[in-house]
Structure formats: C-alpha cells, structure tokens
Design an enzyme around this catalytic site. Structure first.
Site, PDB file in Angstrom:
ATOM      1  N   HIS A 235       0.823  -1.204   0.000  1.00  0.00           N
ATOM      2  CA  HIS A 235       0.000   0.000   0.000  1.00  0.00           C
ATOM      3  C   HIS A 235       0.868   1.269   0.000  1.00  0.00           C
ATOM      4  CE1 HIS A 235      -2.156   3.124   2.479  1.00  0.00           C
ATOM      5  NE2 HIS A 235      -2.952   3.020   1.439  1.00  0.00           N
TER       6      HIS A 235
ATOM      7  N   GLU B 245      -3.493   7.970   7.442  1.00  0.00           N
ATOM      8  CA  GLU B 245      -4.552   7.172   6.822  1.00  0.00           C
ATOM      9  C   GLU B 245      -4.963   6.027   7.752  1.00  0.00           C
ATOM     10  OE1 GLU B 245      -3.689   5.631   2.928  1.00  0.00           O
ATOM     11  OE2 GLU B 245      -5.607   4.589   2.781  1.00  0.00           O
TER      12      GLU B 245
ATOM     13  N   GLU C 150       2.040   1.876  -3.386  1.00  0.00           N
ATOM     14  CA  GLU C 150       0.954   2.438  -4.201  1.00  0.00           C
ATOM     15  C   GLU C 150       0.927   3.969  -4.077  1.00  0.00           C
ATOM     16  OE1 GLU C 150      -3.212   3.750  -3.416  1.00  0.00           O
ATOM     17  OE2 GLU C 150      -3.180   1.617  -2.883  1.00  0.00           O
ATOM     18  N   HIS C 151       1.063   4.462  -2.845  1.00  0.00           N
ATOM     19  CA  HIS C 151       1.127   5.918  -2.655  1.00  0.00           C
ATOM     20  C   HIS C 151       2.323   6.510  -3.398  1.00  0.00           C
ATOM     21  CE1 HIS C 151      -1.605   7.187   0.803  1.00  0.00           C
ATOM     22  NE2 HIS C 151      -1.943   5.934   0.564  1.00  0.00           N
TER      23      HIS C 151
END
Lengths: 445, 436
Positions: free
Chosen positions: A67, A147, A70-71
């Site tokens: 993840h 997040e 991905e950022h």
C-alpha cells in the site's frame, strides 16, 4: 474519498460480469494480459493496470509496503515530476486513483476516451521508471500513518476486524492488515518499497483493463506501443504463500473499546474461495450468505432475530469468494436493547441450527436466483464496476472464462449444493467468534 | 395525453469529450413534470423522485419523525406486512431506495423492463399505502436509536452536530435529522402518519427517468405512482442564518486522531458569482491532489490523509465547510496552515495558471458524469430542484469558461473570511487553546 483506498470489505452479492460479446482479450508478447470491455453509451474510458501483488505477498516485518508503494507511485519518474501524473490527468479533465488489497494493487484513470494514449504513456512509464527521493518517503510515510489513524485507529469496528482476522489465519498473511501494523509502517524504508517495486511491477505480472468507448484493435495497438516494449521480468517469483494448516480449535475473543456504542457478535469461518474451473462451492456460499443474512426482512437471521423476536437490531451474513486463497464467511448480530451478547449469539446459533435442519425455503431460493440474474443486467449500467470485477478476478487466480461462466454457475446452484457447502463451512473449529463491546462490565450486568 | 413539451437533443461538447444526452421534458396527463432520457440498450429503468421539504418538515418537538417515517416506508404496505413486502420486492429484483435529507425526500428506484408494471405497483403501495404497523415502527425505532447512540461516539458526527447546532440553533439545520434519543422514543404512530402526510405531496415533486421506457409509458407510470398523493403540504421553514462567529471549539473525546470541521457562511446557488466561487473552491480545496490545501497540508507536510472544502448551498442557508483529520499532536499545525492558506487565498486569490488548469479540468470532467442511466437520472432531478433548464448541460461549460481571473479573485476576497472561520475539533488535540 481519496487516493489509495484500502479495499477489504466483501462484495455483498455476486460480482457482475459483462456480456461476453462486449469483452475482448489479448496477451502481449511480454506476458501482459489485456482485457477490453466495450460500452459506447458515453465517450468515456476507464484505464486500469492491475498488478498481481498485494499485501499478502509482503515480506515478513514490512506489513503495509504494498500500500505504501501504491502511494509512492504518484511521486515522480525519470520524466515526470512528483505530482505531475495526477496533474496531467486533471489537466485532461480526468480523475485518477489507486487501491491495494490482499491480492492486488491497481491504478486507474477515468477520462475522455480520446485521452487513452496519454494515460498509457504515463502508466507504462511508472511501471519501470519510478524515482523515489528520501524526502518523499518521509512525508508519504506520515500520510499513510494518518490514513491508518483515520481508517483504523479512530474506528473501533476496524480495530476489532483486525483482531478477528489475525485470529482467523494461523499462518496465512491474510491475517495481517492491508494497511499494515502501525509499528511496522513506522519503519518502512525506501529500500522496502524499491525492492518490492523492482521485482513485482513488471508486464508479466500485470493486467491491463480498458473499459468504455473504445475499439479493441485500437486498444491493442496502443498497448503494444506503450506496454509491449517493456521487457518481462525473468526473476518474477511464483506466487507461493504459506498455506493454512488444518484449523482444529475454535477461537473466541473479546474486543473492548469505550468508543463502541452498539455491541455486536461477529463470527468468521474459514471458507473456500472461487477457484479456476471450480467455482461451484463458492457459488453455493453466495446463496448461503443471502439465505442466512442477505435480506434484513426475509433472511434466516433477519427473520428470526429482528421479526419473530426482538433479539437484534441487525443481523447479517457475508461472503466474498473473490480471493486468491481461503476466504471467510461471516455472521454478525447486534443485540437489541436489554439483550446480552450471549443471548444474541445463542439466538444466532439456534437460527442456524434450525436452518440446517429445515433446509432452504424454495421460494426464497427462487427470489435469490432471480436477483442474481437481475444483478447482471443492472451491472451493465456501470462499466467501471465491470472493469473492477475483471481485475479482481484475474488477480485472484481466475480466468476471463471463469468470470464469464460465473453467472451460469450461480444459476445452477441447487438446495443440495447449499446444504453441502453449509456443512463444510459452518464448523466452529475453523471459526473465530468475537464479542465487541464498550466494557467487559456489561457482561456481568 | 402526454404532452411532450420539448425534446432536446443535447450535444455536450467539452474540451475533450462529446456526450449526447437527449432530454425530453414531459408533462403527464395528471400535470406532473418530468425529464426523460430514453436508453433502450439495457432492459431496465432508473427512476429518481425528489420531494422538496424532507426532514425540515419535522413538526415542533417531533425531531426525527420524518426520518423514522421514511425508514419505515418499506416495512409493509397494503395487505402485505414487512416480510411479505420484502419478499415481493425481492421476487421482482427491483430496488427502491428511500432517503431523507435536510431539504428533501428522495426515491431512487431501479426496475427491470420484464416486470415494470408489477415493480411500479409495489412501489406505489409503499408510497401511498404504507401500513406503519406499530411493531414495524418499533423495530425501526430501535435501529434509529442505535444509530443515534453510535453517532454520539463517532468523531465526525460529534463534530458536525456540534458545528451545526452552534451555527443554526433551533432551525432544523441545527440538529440531526435522526432526532435525539428522547425525541425518537416519544414518537407515536400518529406522528409518523402526520409526517407522511406532510412530506409526500405532489406540489413539490421532481421526477426524472433514464432507461428502457418511452415518454407515454413514463407519463402513465408517474401518474399511477404519484397521482394519488395529496396536492400540497405545510410551509417550508424560514431562512436560517449562520450564527457562529470565528473561533475554535474543542470537544474532548479520547481517540488518537483529531477530526476537525471548519466553516463560515457561504454563497447561494443562484448567485451570479456562484461559478466563480465554484472554481475558487476547486482550486482551494477540491480534495484532489492539485488543490492548495492538499498540497500544503498533505503533500508538503504529511499532516493528514485528506483535506477538502465544500460549498454547501442549501435551500434556507449557505455555508463553506471543510474537513481534516490529523493525529492529536499534528492537528494544531494543520489548523495553523489552514488558517494561513485561508487568509492567503482571501488576500491574493488564485493565479492565472491555476484558473486555466481548473477550467480545463472542470470542463473536461463534466461530460464524464453522464456515463450511466442512474447517474444521468440523478443529475437531471438535481437540475430540476435547483431550477436549471435542460439546455444547462449544453451551456454549463460556457459558464465555467466565462469566469475571469478578476471574478475569482473578487469572490475570493468576499467569500473567504479568515477571521470568521470557526473550527470544531473532536479528539484530544495538543497545543490547541479553545480560548484563542
């Protein structure tokens, strides 16, 4: 809301399927699969690249790196400045985003159909040419920590789900949250991200999905120009994951958090997923979830716990068969005022036992069958949803043929299939039962 | 006879995309106006109904009555109890979404062509002959009470209820449309019946449909569905004033991340400067990566996962509102940056480059919204509610293009008032003094 959502919730009903006559498939010489879904009603295209790599493929100790990466893909490349990717999409009147799950990481843009060339140029560029600076790493790590704060730490239900999954999987990485454990996220480094990127972001590990107002031949030509020139990664490892051992003991847990206002019981059973060429058990489990908890008014649990009796304010069941490895089948009950969690769980178990004795109501079975058939019609209104269902399937071990067979497999499910699947799955030795509540003191009142 | 007032074949021409949406305006024999787009390639219809009023029509002391009424609509109608009704709907594979907002009641229906008549007849029963059986009301009441209790422990909900209460006081905008535990406990079946009579009326209804249906069929469907509703209802509430001065309110709540809402008064949807304000807000706080607040708060400083601002033009009041969430030790810095950006934008406005980029995005993105039956129906009913004509979809991008840099910067100075901005922070923030 924003880029980089973490997908973990189950689809409630069957994943939709585009009609076969609107879907074309190709494979580039470097192994990249291409799926084109035509919908010419509006001059829009959805361009997606899905990688067969998700959080369950992460190295031990680096949870959250899929993840995090991905950022970081929205930072720069050798030819694009940080942020220029999204800025270019926006300057062309489009939107872009990405998401990570246990089994995949996907990037997409939604834009006017004649902008596809630019999207492919940029997306193919960041498949290989990402340039990560140390200051990008530090700032973006803070963003993913915020997040996690927003999605998990501030949400007692999400914290409870993490504990349940961790208890459900004895050996498989599905027990680790997609976004990562906080203490490991805090240590994620540039090297963690780059190592993951270099190995897995390759055309032979990727699927291109283009849906909307496009012609398949045009898409193929563009794909060959932009993606076809990227060499396959020879060192791409087989996707081997630690398998679950036989689960032999029921697990029970209590999650206590003063921020919980509505206590609930949640039971999660280990369950088989859709497998290529063998989707029948999963199809039966789709029906089982609908029968037990799909409709609040007519399902077994809804009917018994919220209509025949006032045991619960909510009762439901869930199953998502789109998963590379073993998935879960879940039941949940939120007791009504004055009903204890023990009473709620007992009522849930009594309702399930009654169902196992009586079998499915034929009228209910017909209604579910009708709704599954209709869901295929309604799904054709949403080409982005169709694109997502192909992407999720193809990164979860299924083929285009499996996706297109799925509606017929669903229609063929019989009462006997459902009862066989129920007997296989509803085994407390493979289950986690959680009580989620504000304070243990409620248990003694 | 169905009177087709005009059938416009609209070509949406944007910078990059062209979408054809042929909007037919019809008036039914019963006198109800509706907009239709025929789309026969998929055998279903999306139908959207809005009735102005919604939760703002709660009677004095009966907060939550409209919400409870709407949530009980599907719990039995005609000679069917709740479960029989649900079974009938499931057998048709139709969906009826009933929802209530501060200013409206909405119905979003999807039904197959193959059983359209039965699906509409069933929906008609729910709208016109709901049973509101006492056991159904009590069951749904339990669910609503559970939601009210959850809201009291959810930081975002605590923040919005605190902000709206302080800004709008006794006006319906000042309280949650769910009602309070006390008000909902006290609601009787008569209150639910009264709410039904007040909210579902013909004079404030707006209808749109997209799908496998023609104008004559739709007209008959609408008259059948809505023709028996009462002609009119009680008056709508008066205008509300945003009564909260600039400042900071901290609500102590033990959770690791603070949630903040910030707001001041806004701009009306029919204000001639609305498009300038809309573009301004896009540049400032659209929530996209290019927006100033995302750049300053997230991209440069890593203080949040997301931040956005919104123009909220309601029927009786307008506000500009924003939201952000940051760890308890980071929220003070986030607020400091937001205040500074608010002041910088009010004073210096946007650059010509920012304006050009925003226009390209907004005009390019607009046609992409028309990409499904449900989406188009939703857009059309929304246009009717704010009084826009069908050809707005042709001209909308021209309105965007016509906005000048001077317009945006004049509006920035008038609309954004840094000293009027009030923050409500829920959490355990460090370094914030509520007295500031």
């Amino acid at each position: 809301m924003l880029r980089a959502s973490v997908l973990s919730l189950a689809l409630l009903i069957a994943a939709p399927v585009a009609q076969a006559d609107t879907v074309s498939t190709f494979t580039l010489d470097n192994g990249m699969e291409v799926v084109v879904i035509e919908d010419h009603r509006a001059p829009v295209v959805v361009h997606m690249v899905w990688y067969r790599i998700g959080s369950a493929d992460e190295p031990v100790g680096a949870s959250g790196v899929a993840h995090f990466l991905e950022h970081l893909l929205f930072k720069g490349t050798e030819t694009l400045a940080p942020g220029e990717f999204s800025a270019t999409v926006a300057a062309n009147g489009g939107d872009d985003n990405a998401f990570t799950s246990f089994d995949y990481t996907a990037y997409f843009q939604r834009i006017a159909a004649d902008r596809l060339d630019i999207m492919m140029r940029m997306e193919s560029d960041r498949m290989k040419n990402l340039l990560l600076l140390d200051e990008d790493i530090a700032t973006e790590r803070q963003v993913i920590i915020e997040e996690r704060n927003q999605r998990v730490e501030n949400n007692p239900g999400a914290l409870a789900r993490e504990q349940i999954r961790a208890a459900q999987y004895l050996n498989h990485r599905y027990g680790v949250p997609i976004i990562g454990w906080m203490h490991e996220m805090e240590e994620l480094s540039r090297e963690d991200a780059v190592g993951f990127y270099d190995l897995y972001y390759s055309p032979n590990n990727a699927i291109l999905i283009v849906a909307g107002d496009v012609q398949p031949d045009d898409v193929l030509a563009l794909a060959q120009t932009h993606y076809g020139v990227i060499p396959a990664e020879p060192a791409l490892p087989d996707r081997l994951r630690p398998a679950e051992p036989p689960q032999r003991a029921e697990r029970r847990l209590i999650y206590e958090d003063p921020r919980v206002s509505q206590p609930y019981v949640s039971r999660s059973y280990l369950a088989p997923e859709r497998d290529s060429g063998a989707q029948e058990t999963a199809a039966a489990l789709v029906y089982l979830a609908e029968i037990l908890g799909g409709s609040s008014a007519t399902s077994v649990l809804g009917s018994a716990l919220t209509y025949d009796t006032q045991t619960a304010v909510y009762a439901g069941a869930g199953y998502d068969g789109l998963s590379l490895d073993s998935t879960t089948f879940t039941l949940s009950v939120a007791p009504a005022e004055g009903v204890s969690l023990q009473q709620a769980e007992d009522a849930m178990d009594a309702a399930i036992a009654g169902f196992l004795e009586a079998g499915p109501d034929p009228d209910q079975l017909d209604r579910i069958r009708t709704q599954l058939r209709a869901s295929e019609i309604y799904a054709r209104d949403n080409v982005e949803g169709l694109a997502r269902s192909y992407g999720a399937a193809l990164t979860s071990g299924l083929t285009v043929q499996d996706v297109q067979d799925w509606p017929a497999v669903l229609q063929a499910v019989t009462a006997a299939d459902i009862m066989a699947a129920a007997a296989q799955v509803l085994d407390r030795n493979q289950a986690v039962t959680a009580w989620v509540l504000a304070s243990r003191e409620e248990l003694t009142q | 006879m169905t009177r087709i007032l005009c059938a416009l074949a609209l070509i949406l021409t944007a910078t990059f995309a062209r979408a054809e949406v042929a909007i037919q305006q019809i008036t039914t024999p019963g006198g109800i106006d509706a907009w239709l787009v025929e789309e026969h390639s998929i055998p279903f219809t999306a139908l959207e109904i809005r009735i102005r009023g919604g939760a703002s029509l709660d009677a004095p002391g009966k907060r939550g009555a409209v919400n409870l009424m709407v949530a009980t609509l599907e719990e039995g109608a005609g000679d069917m109890d709740a479960r029989a009704f649900a079974a009938a709907r499931e057998a048709l594979a139709a969906s009826y979404g009933f929802d209530v907002y501060d200013d409206s009641f909405s119905v979003s229906a999807r039904f197959l062509t193959e059983n359209r008549d039965e699906a509409v007849a069933l929906l008609r029963l729910a709208l016109t002959e709901p049973r509101f059986d006492q056991d159904a009301i009590d069951r749904v009441r339990g669910q609503v009470l559970s939601i009210i209790a959850s809201d009291a422990k959810t930081p975002n909900r605590i923040a919005s209820q605190t902000l709206y209460a302080a800004a709008f006081g006794d006006h319906p905008y000042g309280s949650s449309l769910n009602g309070t535990e006390q008000s909902v406990q006290a609601l009787t079946r008569d209150d639910i019946l009264a709410a039904h009579r007040a909210v579902l009326t013909r004079d404030r209804v707006y209808v749109s449909a997209v799908g496998d249906i023609d104008a004559t069929e739709l007209a008959a469907l609408i008259d059948d569905l809505l023709g028996d509703l009462p002609a009119d209802g009680p008056p709508l509430p008066a205008r509300a004033t945003f009564g909260l001065a600039g400042g900071l309110t901290v609500v102590d709540f033990p959770t690791p991340q603070s949630v903040a809402l910030f707001a001041h008064s806004g701009i009306k949807r029919d204000d001639e400067d609305f498009f300038a304000a809309y573009i301004l807000n896009h540049i400032f706080g659209s929530g996209g990566f290019e927006s100033r607040l995302m750049q300053e708060v997230r991209e440069k400083r890593g203080l949040t996962y997301g931040i956005a601002t919104y123009l909220v033009p309601r029927d009786h009041a307008e506000l500009v509102i924003g939201s952000v969430a940051s760890g308890n030790d980071a929220i003070a810095q986030a607020i400091e940056v937001i205040r500074a950006e608010w002041a910088r934008m009010a004073e210096s406005g946007v650059t010509a480059e920012e304006l050009a980029t925003a226009k390209t995005y907004l005009t390019g993105e607009y046609p992409l919204r028309f990409d499904g039956n449900g989406e188009i129906a939703d857009i059309m009913v929304g246009m009717q509610m704010i009084g826009l004509p069908p050809d707005y979809v042709i001209h909308r991008n021209d309105y965007i293009e016509a906005v000048t840099l001077a317009d945006v910067n004049r509006v920035a100075g008038a609309l954004l008032q840094p000293e009027a901005l009030h923050f409500v922070v829920v959490g355990q923030p460090s370094g914030l003094d509520a007295a500031q």
